[in-house]
Design an enzyme around this catalytic site. Structure first.
Site, PDB file in Angstrom:
ATOM      1  N   SER A  90      -5.277  -0.673   4.789  1.00  0.00           N
ATOM      2  CA  SER A  90      -5.613  -1.999   5.317  1.00  0.00           C
ATOM      3  C   SER A  90      -6.711  -1.907   6.365  1.00  0.00           C
ATOM      4  CB  SER A  90      -4.379  -2.682   5.892  1.00  0.00           C
ATOM      5  OG  SER A  90      -3.815  -1.903   6.917  1.00  0.00           O
ATOM      6  N   HIS A  97       0.857  -1.184   0.000  1.00  0.00           N
ATOM      7  CA  HIS A  97       0.000   0.000   0.000  1.00  0.00           C
ATOM      8  C   HIS A  97       0.894   1.235   0.000  1.00  0.00           C
ATOM      9  CE1 HIS A  97      -3.306  -2.540   2.093  1.00  0.00           C
ATOM     10  NE2 HIS A  97      -3.269  -2.735   0.798  1.00  0.00           N
ATOM     11  N   ASN A 139     -10.040  -1.332   4.293  1.00  0.00           N
ATOM     12  CA  ASN A 139     -10.438  -2.289   3.261  1.00  0.00           C
ATOM     13  C   ASN A 139     -10.289  -3.760   3.639  1.00  0.00           C
ATOM     14  OD1 ASN A 139     -11.015  -0.139   1.580  1.00  0.00           O
ATOM     15  ND2 ASN A 139      -8.959  -0.115   0.727  1.00  0.00           N
ATOM     16  N   TYR A 140      -9.423  -4.099   4.575  1.00  0.00           N
ATOM     17  CA  TYR A 140      -9.129  -5.500   4.809  1.00  0.00           C
ATOM     18  C   TYR A 140      -9.444  -6.003   6.216  1.00  0.00           C
ATOM     19  CZ  TYR A 140      -6.583  -4.905   0.473  1.00  0.00           C
ATOM     20  OH  TYR A 140      -6.240  -4.620  -0.811  1.00  0.00           O
ATOM     21  N   ILE A 141      -9.382  -5.144   7.213  1.00  0.00           N
ATOM     22  CA  ILE A 141      -9.604  -5.589   8.586  1.00  0.00           C
ATOM     23  C   ILE A 141     -11.081  -5.439   8.921  1.00  0.00           C
ATOM     24  CG2 ILE A 141      -9.047  -5.165  11.012  1.00  0.00           C
ATOM     25  CD1 ILE A 141      -6.333  -4.139  10.093  1.00  0.00           C
TER      26      ILE A 141
END
Length: 154
Positions: free
Chosen positions: A109, A12, A112-114
Site C-alpha cells: 500500500s 495484500h 502503490n496506493y499512498i
C-alpha cells in the site's frame, strides 16, 4: 500499525517467509535474556534494601575470585528496572506484530496506493527523516515528491 489494517483491507497477502520461525525464535531468545536481566535487577534491588535473597551465581575475575560489585543507589536500580520493563514490553509487542503480520505484505500500500507527497510532508512537519519512511529504492522512485512543502494537503 494502521498500514497493517490497510494491507488487510486491500487483501495484500504474501507467502510466509522461510526465515520467519528463525527470526521469531531469535526474538524469543532476546526476550528471555531481557527477562533474566530484569530478575537480576530485582534481586539487586532487594539486596540493596537489605532483604534476604536466594543465592545466585556471581561473576568471577581472572584469579577465579568472586568479583567485587559496587553498590548502586536504589534510585539507579529502579530506573534500570523501569528501562528493562520497557525493553521487555517493546519486544513482546514486536513478537505479537510479527506473528500477526506474517502473511501480510505491508509495503504494497505504501508503494502503490499512498501518495508519497503526503508521507514526505508529514515527515517534514514532524522532523522525521524521509529515509526512515522509505527505503533507498523508493526514495529514487519518488524523487519528484521530495520537494514537497510541509504544508502540503491532499
Amino acid at each position: 500499525f494502521c498500514h497493517k489494517e490497510v494491507a488487510v483491507l486491500c487483501n495484500h497477502l504474501r507467502a510466509i517467509p522461510k526465515s520467519f520461525d528463525k527470526s521469531v525464535s531469535r526474538l524469543h531468545e532476546r526476550l528471555e535474556s531481557q527477562r533474566w536481566w530484569l530478575q537480576m535487577l530485582e534481586i539487586e534491588r532487594s539486596e540493596a534494601l537489605g532483604h534476604e535473597t536466594t543465592p545466585r551465581t556471581t561473576r568471577r575475575n581472572r584469579k577465579n575470585e568472586p568479583a567485587v560489585k559496587k553498590a548502586r543507589k536504589i534510585e539507579t536500580i529502579d530506573m534500570a528496572i523501569l528501562k528493562q520493563r520497557n525493553v521487555i514490553y517493546t519486544l513482546e509487542r514486536q513478537i505479537d506484530f510479527r506473528k500477526q503480520s506474517k502473511e501480510i505484505a505491508l509495503g504494497t500500500s505504501r508503494t502503490n496506493y499512498i501518495d508519497p507527497r503526503i508521507t514526505v510532508a508529514w515527515c517534514k512537519r514532524n522532523n522525521v527523516p524521509v529515509e526512515r519512511s522509505f527505503p533507498k529504492a523508493l526514495l529514487r522512485r519518488f524523487e519528484w515528491a521530495l520537494d514537497t512543502k510541509p504544508t502540503f494537503k491532499w
